[in-house]
Design a protein around this motif. Structure first.
Motif, PDB file in Angstrom:
ATOM      1  N   THR A   1      72.182 -25.549 -45.082  1.00 37.23           N
ATOM      2  CA  THR A   1      71.232 -25.146 -46.119  1.00 37.23           C
ATOM      3  C   THR A   1      71.305 -23.638 -46.346  1.00 37.23           C
ATOM      4  OG1 THR A   1      69.503 -25.006 -44.413  1.00 37.23           O
ATOM      5  CG2 THR A   1      69.646 -27.047 -45.674  1.00 37.23           C
ATOM      6  N   ALA A   2      71.690 -22.876 -45.287  1.00 40.75           N
ATOM      7  CA  ALA A   2      71.840 -21.412 -45.374  1.00 40.75           C
ATOM      8  C   ALA A   2      70.586 -20.811 -46.007  1.00 40.75           C
ATOM      9  CB  ALA A   2      73.105 -21.060 -46.147  1.00 40.75           C
ATOM     10  N   ASP A   3      70.770 -20.032 -47.102  1.00 37.20           N
ATOM     11  CA  ASP A   3      69.613 -19.410 -47.748  1.00 37.20           C
ATOM     12  C   ASP A   3      69.058 -20.275 -48.886  1.00 37.20           C
ATOM     13  OD1 ASP A   3      71.776 -19.163 -49.385  1.00 37.20           O
ATOM     14  OD2 ASP A   3      71.416 -17.080 -49.943  1.00 37.20           O
ATOM     15  N   GLY A   4      69.555 -21.506 -48.976  1.00 32.63           N
ATOM     16  CA  GLY A   4      69.083 -22.405 -50.027  1.00 32.63           C
ATOM     17  C   GLY A   4      68.098 -23.422 -49.487  1.00 32.63           C
ATOM     18  N   GLY A   5      68.059 -24.585 -50.116  1.00 34.74           N
ATOM     19  CA  GLY A   5      67.117 -25.617 -49.717  1.00 34.74           C
ATOM     20  C   GLY A   5      67.821 -26.926 -49.448  1.00 34.74           C
ATOM     21  N   LEU A   6      67.004 -27.965 -49.279  1.00 34.22           N
ATOM     22  CA  LEU A   6      67.486 -29.321 -49.035  1.00 34.22           C
ATOM     23  C   LEU A   6      66.781 -30.251 -50.006  1.00 34.22           C
ATOM     24  CD1 LEU A   6      68.959 -31.460 -47.225  1.00 34.22           C
ATOM     25  CD2 LEU A   6      66.863 -31.522 -45.855  1.00 34.22           C
ATOM     26  N   LEU A   7      67.559 -31.094 -50.682  1.00 33.17           N
ATOM     27  CA  LEU A   7      66.998 -32.050 -51.632  1.00 33.17           C
ATOM     28  C   LEU A   7      67.114 -33.465 -51.086  1.00 33.17           C
ATOM     29  CD1 LEU A   7      68.278 -30.861 -55.134  1.00 33.17           C
ATOM     30  CD2 LEU A   7      65.938 -30.795 -54.264  1.00 33.17           C
ATOM     31  N   LEU A   8      66.035 -34.223 -51.189  1.00 31.17           N
ATOM     32  CA  LEU A   8      66.023 -35.640 -50.856  1.00 31.17           C
ATOM     33  C   LEU A   8      65.765 -36.414 -52.146  1.00 31.17           C
ATOM     34  CD1 LEU A   8      63.767 -35.518 -47.644  1.00 31.17           C
ATOM     35  CD2 LEU A   8      66.244 -35.217 -47.814  1.00 31.17           C
ATOM     36  N   LEU A   9      66.695 -37.278 -52.515  1.00 32.41           N
ATOM     37  CA  LEU A   9      66.611 -38.006 -53.784  1.00 32.41           C
ATOM     38  C   LEU A   9      66.506 -39.507 -53.525  1.00 32.41           C
ATOM     39  CD1 LEU A   9      67.613 -35.298 -54.982  1.00 32.41           C
ATOM     40  CD2 LEU A   9      69.143 -36.609 -56.448  1.00 32.41           C
TER      41      LEU A   9
ATOM     42  N   PRO B   1      73.208 -50.577 -50.551  1.00 32.83           N
ATOM     43  CA  PRO B   1      73.033 -50.005 -49.210  1.00 32.83           C
ATOM     44  C   PRO B   1      73.627 -48.601 -49.042  1.00 32.83           C
ATOM     45  CG  PRO B   1      74.988 -51.376 -49.213  1.00 32.83           C
ATOM     46  CD  PRO B   1      74.433 -51.405 -50.632  1.00 32.83           C
ATOM     47  N   HIS B   2      73.915 -47.918 -50.134  1.00 29.22           N
ATOM     48  CA  HIS B   2      74.595 -46.627 -50.035  1.00 29.22           C
ATOM     49  C   HIS B   2      73.615 -45.503 -49.663  1.00 29.22           C
ATOM     50  CE1 HIS B   2      77.916 -48.720 -51.835  1.00 29.22           C
ATOM     51  NE2 HIS B   2      77.214 -48.990 -52.909  1.00 29.22           N
ATOM     52  N   LEU B   3      74.012 -44.717 -48.684  1.00 26.38           N
ATOM     53  CA  LEU B   3      73.278 -43.520 -48.288  1.00 26.38           C
ATOM     54  C   LEU B   3      74.246 -42.357 -48.475  1.00 26.38           C
ATOM     55  CD1 LEU B   3      70.769 -42.178 -46.944  1.00 26.38           C
ATOM     56  CD2 LEU B   3      71.861 -42.612 -44.743  1.00 26.38           C
ATOM     57  N   SER B   4      74.079 -41.605 -49.559  1.00 27.10           N
ATOM     58  CA  SER B   4      75.058 -40.591 -49.943  1.00 27.10           C
ATOM     59  C   SER B   4      74.599 -39.199 -49.542  1.00 27.10           C
ATOM     60  CB  SER B   4      75.287 -40.622 -51.464  1.00 27.10           C
ATOM     61  OG  SER B   4      75.659 -41.916 -51.892  1.00 27.10           O
ATOM     62  N   VAL B   5      75.563 -38.377 -49.138  1.00 25.01           N
ATOM     63  CA  VAL B   5      75.263 -37.005 -48.737  1.00 25.01           C
ATOM     64  C   VAL B   5      76.187 -36.061 -49.500  1.00 25.01           C
ATOM     65  CG1 VAL B   5      74.965 -35.399 -46.836  1.00 25.01           C
ATOM     66  CG2 VAL B   5      74.781 -37.861 -46.410  1.00 25.01           C
ATOM     67  N   LEU B   6      75.609 -35.164 -50.283  1.00 23.99           N
ATOM     68  CA  LEU B   6      76.395 -34.124 -50.933  1.00 23.99           C
ATOM     69  C   LEU B   6      76.538 -32.971 -49.942  1.00 23.99           C
ATOM     70  CD1 LEU B   6      75.975 -32.715 -54.545  1.00 23.99           C
ATOM     71  CD2 LEU B   6      76.452 -31.238 -52.600  1.00 23.99           C
ATOM     72  N   HIS B   7      77.792 -32.702 -49.543  1.00 22.80           N
ATOM     73  CA  HIS B   7      78.029 -31.579 -48.624  1.00 22.80           C
ATOM     74  C   HIS B   7      79.163 -30.689 -49.136  1.00 22.80           C
ATOM     75  CE1 HIS B   7      81.493 -33.815 -46.740  1.00 22.80           C
ATOM     76  NE2 HIS B   7      80.742 -34.852 -47.051  1.00 22.80           N
TER      77      HIS B   7
ATOM     78  N   TRP C   1      77.348 -25.694 -52.484  1.00 22.80           N
ATOM     79  CA  TRP C   1      76.304 -26.414 -53.214  1.00 22.80           C
ATOM     80  C   TRP C   1      75.130 -26.700 -52.283  1.00 22.80           C
ATOM     81  CZ3 TRP C   1      77.485 -30.111 -57.742  1.00 22.80           C
ATOM     82  CH2 TRP C   1      78.534 -29.600 -58.520  1.00 22.80           C
ATOM     83  N   GLN C   2      73.978 -26.908 -52.873  1.00 30.98           N
ATOM     84  CA  GLN C   2      72.798 -27.266 -52.103  1.00 30.98           C
ATOM     85  C   GLN C   2      72.982 -28.661 -51.500  1.00 30.98           C
ATOM     86  OE1 GLN C   2      67.921 -27.337 -52.801  1.00 30.98           O
ATOM     87  NE2 GLN C   2      69.298 -27.385 -54.544  1.00 30.98           N
ATOM     88  N   PRO C   3      72.727 -28.847 -50.200  1.00 30.07           N
ATOM     89  CA  PRO C   3      72.860 -30.185 -49.614  1.00 30.07           C
ATOM     90  C   PRO C   3      71.863 -31.164 -50.235  1.00 30.07           C
ATOM     91  CG  PRO C   3      72.790 -28.496 -47.898  1.00 30.07           C
ATOM     92  CD  PRO C   3      72.406 -27.825 -49.184  1.00 30.07           C
ATOM     93  N   VAL C   4      72.331 -32.376 -50.464  1.00 27.85           N
ATOM     94  CA  VAL C   4      71.491 -33.417 -51.056  1.00 27.85           C
ATOM     95  C   VAL C   4      71.676 -34.706 -50.269  1.00 27.85           C
ATOM     96  CG1 VAL C   4      70.978 -34.787 -53.119  1.00 27.85           C
ATOM     97  CG2 VAL C   4      71.717 -32.402 -53.366  1.00 27.85           C
ATOM     98  N   LEU C   5      70.567 -35.354 -49.959  1.00 28.23           N
ATOM     99  CA  LEU C   5      70.581 -36.662 -49.320  1.00 28.23           C
ATOM    100  C   LEU C   5      70.033 -37.672 -50.327  1.00 28.23           C
ATOM    101  CD1 LEU C   5      71.133 -38.183 -46.670  1.00 28.23           C
ATOM    102  CD2 LEU C   5      68.801 -37.636 -45.964  1.00 28.23           C
ATOM    103  N   HIS C   6      70.901 -38.563 -50.788  1.00 23.44           N
ATOM    104  CA  HIS C   6      70.555 -39.538 -51.822  1.00 23.44           C
ATOM    105  C   HIS C   6      70.346 -40.877 -51.123  1.00 23.44           C
ATOM    106  CE1 HIS C   6      71.652 -41.158 -56.119  1.00 23.44           C
ATOM    107  NE2 HIS C   6      70.354 -41.118 -55.899  1.00 23.44           N
ATOM    108  N   TYR C   7      69.096 -41.311 -50.984  1.00 22.90           N
ATOM    109  CA  TYR C   7      68.782 -42.440 -50.114  1.00 22.90           C
ATOM    110  C   TYR C   7      68.155 -43.599 -50.892  1.00 22.90           C
ATOM    111  CZ  TYR C   7      63.918 -40.815 -50.380  1.00 22.90           C
ATOM    112  OH  TYR C   7      62.679 -40.448 -50.832  1.00 22.90           O
ATOM    113  N   PRO C   8      68.401 -44.836 -50.445  1.00 21.02           N
ATOM    114  CA  PRO C   8      67.849 -46.002 -51.146  1.00 21.02           C
ATOM    115  C   PRO C   8      66.421 -46.304 -50.725  1.00 21.02           C
ATOM    116  CG  PRO C   8      69.270 -46.719 -49.358  1.00 21.02           C
ATOM    117  CD  PRO C   8      69.347 -45.211 -49.378  1.00 21.02           C
TER     118      PRO C   8
END
Length: 368
Positions: A237-245, A252-258, A262-269
Motif C-alpha cells: 500500500t506504501a503511501d496509498g490506500g487499500l480498496l475492497l470491492l 468463486p473468483h477472489l481477485s487481487v490487483l497487485h 497501482w493501488q492494491p485492490v481486493l475484489h471479493y464475491p
C-alpha cells in the motif's frame, strides 16, 4: 503460494470498501463468456444471451480476452490514478471517465498484461516504448489466435481509437443488459460495503478481511495481508490506500490487483456458495499428493468401506504396521481420514465427505 500485500504504515482511514459498476460489468462479461464457472448464474446468462443483439455479441468476442480467462486491470482504472487514493465512481459513466484518465502506456499495458513480456509486479519497459517488448507481445498474441493478434496490433497502432471503441462497447453493454442488472445488484453490494466498513471501524482490518473471505488473513507480526491463491505476487500500500470491492457476479473468483505502482485492490464475491472455511492451497496440495500414492489409494479403498485398525490394514496389504502407519499419517495430515478409539484399538476410516468435495474444492482453488 499466495499474494501478499505489505500494509506497513497503512492508516485505517485509507482502507475503503466500495462497489464499482465497471468492475461488476467485468464479472458480468466473464459470466457470459464462461458460464461453466458460474452455474448459479445459468438463468441470467441464458436470458441475456437469448436477447443479445448479434452485432454486440460479435463485438463481445473481439476483445473477450480482457475478461474471459483473466480480469484486466482496465476494469479497475481508479487504482491506476496517481496518488493511489481514488475511489470508484458511483455510476458506470463516472468509472469510464476514470478509465479515460489512464495514460496510453497504462491503458495498453493493462490491456495486454497477460500477453506482454513486462513483469506484472515490477517496473519495466512498456509495450509502447520498447520495440523488443512490442515484438514479443505480438508473438504471444499470435499464439492465442488471429482475433487477439488483430486487436493487439490495432491497440498498439492507435490507442485512442481502441479506447473510444472500448468505451462505446461498455456503454452498449450497459444499455443492452448491465443497467438492469446493476439497478438490482447495487443495493446488495452497497449493503455489504456498509457492513464491512462497520467491521473495519469497530473490529479492525483483520476481522473485516476474515469476513471478506476465509482465504484472506492479516499477518500482524509481518504487517502483510496474505491471500491464499494458486499463484505468487507481492505489492504494498506504501503511501496509498487499500480498496475492497464486493462483487455479486464474481463467485468463486477472489481477485487481487497487485500491479506495480497501482493501488492494491481486493475484489471479493458476496452472496456466493463459498464454504465457511474452504481448504487452503497447502491443504489441497497435501490432499492431492496423499491420494497420488498407489498404496494409499488402496488403503483408502478399504477405509471407504469400513473402519480398520493399523494391524488389520497391514495384514490386508502384506506390509508392516510401521509402513501402514506412515501412510495413515500422510492421509491424516491431509485431513482425509478420521480416527476413533474403541477400547484398546484405534480405528481409521476415510472421510468420504472431504474426498467427495475434493474435485469442487480443487476447481474453486484454481478459480479463486
Amino acid at each position: 503460494m499466495s499474494v501478499r500485500i505489505d500494509i506497513t504504515g497503512l492508516r485505517p482511514e485509507r482502507v475503503a470498501v466500495v462497489p464499482s459498476p465497471l468492475a461488476e460489468l467485468c464479472m458480468a462479461l466473464h459470466a457470459l463468456s464462461e458460464p461453466g464457472h458460474h452455474p448459479g448464474l445459468q438463468g441470467w446468462v441464458t436470458g441475456v444471451a437469448a436477447r443479445l443483439d448479434p452485432h454486440l455479441a460479435d463485438r463481445m468476442c473481439e476483445a473477450d480476452f480482457l475478461w474471459r480467462t483473466t480480469f484486466s486491470d482496465l476494469f479497475l482504472p481508479f487504482a491506476g490514478i496517481p496518488g493511489r487514493s481514488t475511489l470508484p465512481g458511483a455510476t458506470l459513466a463516472e468509472d469510464l471517465d476514470l478509465l479515460d484518465k489512464l495514460s496510453d502506456e497504462q491503458f495498453v499495458d493493462a490491456a495486454l498484461e497477460f500477453t506482454c513480456a513486462v513483469p506484472y509486479g515490477v517496473q519495466g519497459a512498456t509495450v509502447l516504448s520498447d520495440p523488443v517488448v512490442r515484438r514479443r507481445t505480438l508473438d504471444l498474441a499470435a499464439a492465442r489466435g488471429p482475433r487477439q493478434l488483430r486487436f493487439s496490433e490495432r491497440l498498439m497502432a492507435d490507442p485512442p481509437l481502441i479506447r473510444s471503441w472500448l468505451r462505446q462497447f461498455f456503454q452498449d453493454c450497459d444499455e443492452a443488459f448491465f443497467a438492469d442488472a446493476w439497478s438490482r445488484l447495487r443495493h446488495q453490494l452497497a449493503a455489504d460495503a456498509r457492513h464491512k466498513t462497520d467491521l473495519l471501524r469497530r473490529r479492525g482490518l483483520a476481522e473485516a478481511l476474515t469476513a471478506v473471505s476465509p482465504a484472506v488473513r492479516v499477518d500482524e507480526t509481518a504487517g502483510v495481508i496474505v491471500i491464499d491463491k494458486l499463484g505468487d505476487g507481492r505489492t504494498a500500500t506504501a503511501d496509498g490506500g487499500l480498496l475492497l470491492l464486493p462483487t455479486s457476479f464474481g463467485w468463486p473468483h477472489l481477485s487481487v490487483l497487485h500491479r506495480h505502482g497501482w493501488q492494491p485492490v481486493l475484489h471479493y464475491p458476496v452472496g456466493g456458495a463459498e464454504p465457511v472455511s474452504p481448504p487452503s492451497v497447502e491443504q489441497l496440495t497435501l490432499r492431492m499428493s496423499a491420494l497420488s500414492h498407489p498404496v494409499r489409494m488402496r488403503i483408502c479403498r478399504h477405509l471407504a468401506r469400513s473402519a480398520y485398525t493399523t494391524s488389520e490394514l497391514a495384514q490386508a496389504h502384506g506390509m508392516t504396521a510401521p509402513e501402514i502407519s506412515r501412510h495413515l499419517g500422510a492421509l491424516k495430515k491431509a485431513g482425509l481420514i478420521t480416527t476413533r478409539r474403541r477400547g484398546r484399538y484405534v480405528l481409521h476410516q476415510l472421510d468420504v465427505t472431504v474426498v467427495a468435495r475434493l474435485g469442487s474444492d480443487f476447481l474453486e482453488g484454481l478459480l479463486r
